[in-house]
Enzyme design. Structure first.
Site, PDB file in Angstrom:
ATOM      1  N   GLU A  67     -32.351 -20.321 -11.632  1.00 59.34           N
ATOM      2  CA  GLU A  67     -32.912 -21.509 -10.975  1.00 59.34           C
ATOM      3  C   GLU A  67     -34.166 -22.024 -11.675  1.00 59.34           C
ATOM      4  O   GLU A  67     -34.820 -22.935 -11.196  1.00 59.34           O
ATOM      5  CB  GLU A  67     -33.242 -21.175  -9.508  1.00 59.34           C
ATOM      6  N   ARG A 119     -37.650 -19.331  -9.711  1.00 58.62           N
ATOM      7  CA  ARG A 119     -37.658 -20.741 -10.139  1.00 58.62           C
ATOM      8  C   ARG A 119     -38.588 -21.024 -11.301  1.00 58.62           C
ATOM      9  O   ARG A 119     -38.684 -22.161 -11.747  1.00 58.62           O
ATOM     10  CB  ARG A 119     -37.963 -21.660  -8.953  1.00 58.62           C
ATOM     11  N   GLY A 180     -38.444 -15.600   3.736  1.00 57.30           N
ATOM     12  CA  GLY A 180     -38.057 -14.547   4.674  1.00 57.30           C
ATOM     13  C   GLY A 180     -37.801 -15.025   6.088  1.00 57.30           C
ATOM     14  O   GLY A 180     -37.573 -14.210   6.982  1.00 57.30           O
ATOM     15  N   THR A 240     -42.053 -20.474   6.232  1.00 55.30           N
ATOM     16  CA  THR A 240     -42.342 -19.952   4.893  1.00 55.30           C
ATOM     17  C   THR A 240     -42.462 -21.068   3.846  1.00 55.30           C
ATOM     18  O   THR A 240     -41.711 -22.034   3.870  1.00 55.30           O
ATOM     19  CB  THR A 240     -41.246 -18.967   4.476  1.00 55.30           C
ATOM     20  N   ASP A 305     -32.422 -24.848  11.087  1.00 53.56           N
ATOM     21  CA  ASP A 305     -32.786 -24.321   9.765  1.00 53.56           C
ATOM     22  C   ASP A 305     -33.163 -25.474   8.831  1.00 53.56           C
ATOM     23  O   ASP A 305     -32.854 -25.472   7.645  1.00 53.56           O
ATOM     24  CB  ASP A 305     -31.643 -23.474   9.169  1.00 53.56           C
ATOM     25  N   TRP A 392     -33.302 -26.851  -2.740  1.00 51.63           N
ATOM     26  CA  TRP A 392     -34.459 -26.732  -3.636  1.00 51.63           C
ATOM     27  C   TRP A 392     -34.232 -27.428  -4.977  1.00 51.63           C
ATOM     28  O   TRP A 392     -35.170 -27.548  -5.770  1.00 51.63           O
ATOM     29  CB  TRP A 392     -34.774 -25.240  -3.886  1.00 51.63           C
ATOM     30  N   VAL A 542     -27.969 -19.505  -2.977  1.00 48.45           N
ATOM     31  CA  VAL A 542     -27.295 -19.050  -1.754  1.00 48.45           C
ATOM     32  C   VAL A 542     -25.820 -19.455  -1.712  1.00 48.45           C
ATOM     33  O   VAL A 542     -24.960 -18.654  -1.355  1.00 48.45           O
ATOM     34  CB  VAL A 542     -28.079 -19.496  -0.497  1.00 48.45           C
ATOM     35  N   HIS A 606     -20.250 -11.660   0.038  1.00 49.42           N
ATOM     36  CA  HIS A 606     -18.887 -11.574  -0.495  1.00 49.42           C
ATOM     37  C   HIS A 606     -17.984 -12.706  -0.020  1.00 49.42           C
ATOM     38  O   HIS A 606     -16.854 -12.829  -0.501  1.00 49.42           O
ATOM     39  CB  HIS A 606     -18.267 -10.222  -0.124  1.00 49.42           C
ATOM     40  N   MET A 645     -26.391  -4.428  -4.789  1.00 52.35           N
ATOM     41  CA  MET A 645     -25.669  -4.029  -3.576  1.00 52.35           C
ATOM     42  C   MET A 645     -26.543  -3.094  -2.745  1.00 52.35           C
ATOM     43  O   MET A 645     -27.124  -2.145  -3.275  1.00 52.35           O
ATOM     44  CB  MET A 645     -24.385  -3.307  -4.002  1.00 52.35           C
TER      45      MET A 645
HETATM   46  O1  LIG Z   1     -36.637 -19.479   5.141  1.00 49.07           O
HETATM   47  C1  LIG Z   1     -36.909 -18.925   4.065  1.00 49.07           C
HETATM   48  O2  LIG Z   1     -37.885 -18.167   3.952  1.00 49.07           O
HETATM   49  C2  LIG Z   1     -36.034 -19.225   2.910  1.00 49.07           C
HETATM   50  C3  LIG Z   1     -36.260 -18.709   1.637  1.00 49.07           C
HETATM   51  C4  LIG Z   1     -35.396 -19.071   0.581  1.00 49.07           C
HETATM   52  C5  LIG Z   1     -35.729 -18.494  -0.757  1.00 49.07           C
HETATM   53  O3  LIG Z   1     -36.806 -17.871  -0.867  1.00 49.07           O
HETATM   54  O4  LIG Z   1     -35.016 -18.596  -1.726  1.00 49.07           O
HETATM   55  C6  LIG Z   1     -34.301 -19.951   0.869  1.00 49.07           C
HETATM   56  C7  LIG Z   1     -34.180 -20.419   2.199  1.00 49.07           C
HETATM   57  N1  LIG Z   1     -35.022 -20.049   3.170  1.00 49.07           N
HETATM   58  C8  LIG Z   1     -33.147 -21.339   2.599  1.00 49.07           C
HETATM   59  O5  LIG Z   1     -33.078 -21.721   3.777  1.00 49.07           O
HETATM   60  C9  LIG Z   1     -32.219 -21.804   1.648  1.00 49.07           C
HETATM   61  O6  LIG Z   1     -31.346 -22.624   1.964  1.00 49.07           O
HETATM   62  C10 LIG Z   1     -32.317 -21.310   0.322  1.00 49.07           C
HETATM   63  C11 LIG Z   1     -31.532 -21.568  -0.798  1.00 49.07           C
HETATM   64  C12 LIG Z   1     -32.067 -20.828  -1.794  1.00 49.07           C
HETATM   65  C13 LIG Z   1     -31.617 -20.701  -3.179  1.00 49.07           C
HETATM   66  O7  LIG Z   1     -32.422 -20.243  -3.989  1.00 49.07           O
HETATM   67  O8  LIG Z   1     -30.469 -21.044  -3.447  1.00 49.07           O
HETATM   68  N2  LIG Z   1     -33.159 -20.150  -1.344  1.00 49.07           N
HETATM   69  C14 LIG Z   1     -33.326 -20.431  -0.048  1.00 49.07           C
HETATM   70 CA   LIG Z   2     -34.590 -20.766   5.407  1.00 50.36          CA
END
Ligand SMILES: O=C(O)c1cc(C(=O)O)c2c(n1)C(=O)C(=O)c1cc(C(=O)O)[nH]c1-2
Ligand SMILES: [Ca+2]
Length: 675
Positions: A67, A119, A180, A240, A305, A392, A542, A606, A645
């Site tokens: 990323e 990132r 988190g 966060t 969310d 992001w 994610v 998974h 894992m």
């Molecule tokens: O609520 C959080 O603390 C938190 C942290 C992160 C993260 O640190 O990557 C993501 C998310 N939320 C989140 O909601 C999200 O959709 C997400 C996508 C990603 C990613 O890197 O693909 N990180 C995060």
């Molecule tokens: Ca989140």
């Protein structure tokens, strides 16, 4: 200590501001403090972009999501791979100068929600700063990669804090937040002296236990918007700051975007309701002291969310005949915001994709919620879903055309109120990923969603608040954007292409295959008078954990292109997808319980067996019968622990693993086409 000599020894605030005038180098995450990702370079333009060719590719030696926005100063690229590994690369040759692996404990990957991503780094006076996944902020010597200092940025190691974001350096302080909020944490950001690493200030985003003194006035004010009967401080509250931070040196203000509530369910966090400040907000802070200055909350009382951590962009826009200093934002909730950055006053908001939770914003900047949008008595397909209308993946802004380029999307998902929820977390079969500590208070996909998935590049006029052009993509989860004075927009796609568009019209002008899908944003810079475009590639994040839009494997690679580049693209290995698993014996009576256990331990990594096809983590429906037969060997201190894992010893019993096996084989049998 004295600042180490070059390379990158000259990078400081003055330098970053001076570079913004010509943008020959790329010294900080979003290029400049305003994070426009608009390059003034125009050697590459609409007339010659078709002649772009590969100059070199660099192997990041990784398989998880990439990323990072690379930084380039003095002919050296600093880029991060998964697991927070830093690589320094000579941009003239594409050869490695050094790497630093902070040796994050691979078995702790489950502590983050969304892949072991990073990132990128920050630079300051010959130092490289990386925030490791496990919460350490590390300063490296830019010349050698040697560690200068390390700080533990986490306030509570019993909680599931992780760090994925790039640090920023404002006025000699390195600033970093964390993630988190899916697990139960209290958000905050911390500033450290860039030279010594000494802590300078910390700002919490949500109040703590109101029976204890508040850290500052902003916390006392925020506490009035939370119902203490929810004992939100016990589950953390969330908010966060895991991605965006920008800086306006002239106003001496920095701006952060804050995340979702923890737990997701508003009713569980704060039974009497309330806005729950400062969730889902843009907050302005004094960068010298970390003191709160103003906030604008985009999603009051978050129940979806809906993070507001998406990248912020500062610009001066002419609105109703007046030049306004604004901050622009396209958060998860699907609206494009223009806010006065001098005082936080709402200017305008308009949805940039279809949304079903709010019909718009009133003059004061409050959302007009759709009736029923908070009702979770039945699973609800909220649009956008928790993946966001924009996540992001960085937006960019071209001031010459007045257009922002948004990587927009929908990933369908249903949320419902989870009656089995407990404040301190609990491992309950069927509660999404509770076995690895998730604690959202909601069920996920208890009923299949009905909205449609899409990925789309949108050119958006923030003054008119309207779409100017769009390009539909093959899938959601496409890369961040870059725009240039050469009249171009660059973006990588989920289906494995790197594309240049005409910035004004959206016409596709050039593309190169990238093998695997792209999620990161490209950069451009000039070395020895020649303009280059680079992009770090590696499918993940994610969405990319369990799904993908190419049939290629996911090796992390940096590609660098220039006009006339003639290097050969590396060969792209095929994704090793086996046949639907067959022939593993199981007791059909176990399938139902196995389904619930799978949901509470396996599904977010998974995916659904046999239905999803695996992202950077394999889909068990396509595993070999040998692996599935001996599933316990993988689950308890298994061979994949070194790849991320978790060890489920003490969390699952061998009998429960038998039931999970029954669900996987049972599902594969159920969906196998009948002969
Ligand atoms: O609520 C959080 O603390 C938190 C942290 C992160 C993260 O640190 O990557 C993501 C998310 N939320 C989140 O909601 C999200 O959709 C997400 C996508 C990603 C990613 O890197 O693909 N990180 C995060
Ligand atoms: Ca989140």
């Amino acid at each position: 200590a004295d600042a180490p000599k070059a390379p990158a020894g000259k990078v400081d605030g003055q330098y970053i501001q001076a570079n913004a005038a010509h943008t020959r180098e790329w010294p900080s995450y979003g290029l400049d403090y305003a994070e426009t990702r608009f390059s003034k370079l125009k050697q590459i333009h609409a007339g010659n972009v078709r002649e772009l060719g590969l100059v070199w590719s660099y192997d990041l030696e990784s398989t998880r999501g990439v990323e990072a926005t690379p930084l380039v100063v003095d002919g050296v690229m600093y880029v991060t791979a998964p697991w927070s590994v830093v690589h320094a690369v000579d941009v003239r040759t594409g050869k490695r100068l050094w790497t630093h692996d902070p040796k994050v404990d691979r078995s702790q990957a489950y502590k983050g929600c969304c892949d072991v991503v990073n990132r990128g780094v920050a630079l300051w006076q010959g130092r490289v700063y990386v925030a490791a996944y496990d919460g350490r902020l590390i300063a490296l010597d830019a010349a050698s990669g040697k560690v200068l200092w390390e700080k533990d940025t986490l306030i509570d190691r019993k909680r599931s804090y992780t760090v994925t974001g790039a640090p920023r350096v404002f006025k000699g302080k390195v600033i970093i937040g964390n993630g988190g909020a899916e697990f139960g944490v209290r958000g905050y950001i911390t500033a450290y002296d860039a030279v010594s690493g000494d802590q300078k200030w910390r700002w919490f985003t949500v109040p703590g236990d109101p029976s204890k003194p508040f850290e500052d006035e902003s916390m006392a004010a925020a506490a009035k918007t939370w119902d203490p009967r929810g004992k939100y401080w016990e589950s953390g509250g969330g908010g966060t700051v895991w991605n965006s931070m920008v800086f306006d040196p002239e106003l001496n203000l920095m701006y952060v975007g804050t995340g979702n509530g923890s737990p997701w369910s508003h009713a569980k966090r704060s039974p009497a309701g309330g806005d729950n400040l400062y969730l889902g907000s843009i907050v302005a802070l004094n960068p010298d002291t970390g003191k709160y200055v103003w906030h604008y909350q985009e999603t009051p009382g978050d129940n979806w969310d809906y993070t507001s951590v998406q990248d912020l962009i500062l610009a001066d826009l002419k609105i109703d005949g007046q030049l306004r200093k604004v901050v622009m934002h396209a958060p998860k909730n699907g609206f494009f915001f223009v806010v006065d950055r001098t005082n936080g006053k709402f200017i305008s908001a308009k949805n940039f994709v279809d949304v079903n939770w709010a019909s718009g914003y009133d003059k004061k900047g409050r959302p007009i919620e759709v009736a029923g949008a908070r009702d979770r008595s039945k699973p609800y397909d909220s649009v956008p879903g928790p993946f966001g209308a924009h996540n992001w993946h960085s937006m960019s802004f071209n001031p010459e055309l007045g257009l922002a380029y948004i990587p927009a999307q929908n990933v369908p998902l249903t949320l419902g109120e989870d009656p089995s929820w407990q404040k301190h977390g609990s491992n309950v079969a069927g509660q999404p990923m509770s076995g690895t500590g998730w604690n959202t208070g909601m069920t996920i996909n208890a009923q299949p969603p009905t909205s449609k998935a899409f990925g789309r590049l949108i050119a958006w006029d923030p003054v008119q608040q309207k779409e100017v052009w769009r390009q539909e993509h093959a899938a959601p989860w496409n890369g961040g954007t870059l725009t240039t004075a050469g009249g171009l927009v660059f973006q990588g796609t989920a289906d494995g292409r790197f594309v240049a568009y005409h910035a004004k019209t959206g016409e596709r002008l050039w593309e190169s295959p990238t093998g695997t899908g792209v999620v990161a944003a490209p950069i451009t810079y000039e070395v020895d008078g020649r303009q280059y475009v680079s992009i770090a590639v590696g499918w993940g994040g994610v969405f990319g954990l369990f799904q993908r839009a190419t049939d290629r494997a996911t090796p992390g690679t940096v590609y660098t292109f220039a006009v006339g580049g003639k290097a050969a693209m590396p060969a792209f290995a095929k994704y090793p997808l086996g046949d639907l698993v067959a022939g593993v014996s199981y007791d059909p009576a176990h399938v139902q319980e196995g389904t619930a256990l799978y949901v509470s331990h396996c599904v977010f990594c998974h995916g659904v067996p046999g239905v999803d096809r695996g992202g950077n983590i394999p889909n068990l429906g396509y595993s070999s019968p040998k692996i599935l037969r001996h599933l316990d060997r993988w689950v308890f201190k298994g061979p994949a622990m070194g790849k991320g894992m978790p060890d489920f010893t003490g969390k699952l019993t061998p009998e429960q693993v038998e039931k999970i096996k029954a669900f996987v084989q049972g599902t594969a049998d159920a969906i196998r086409p009948k002969p």
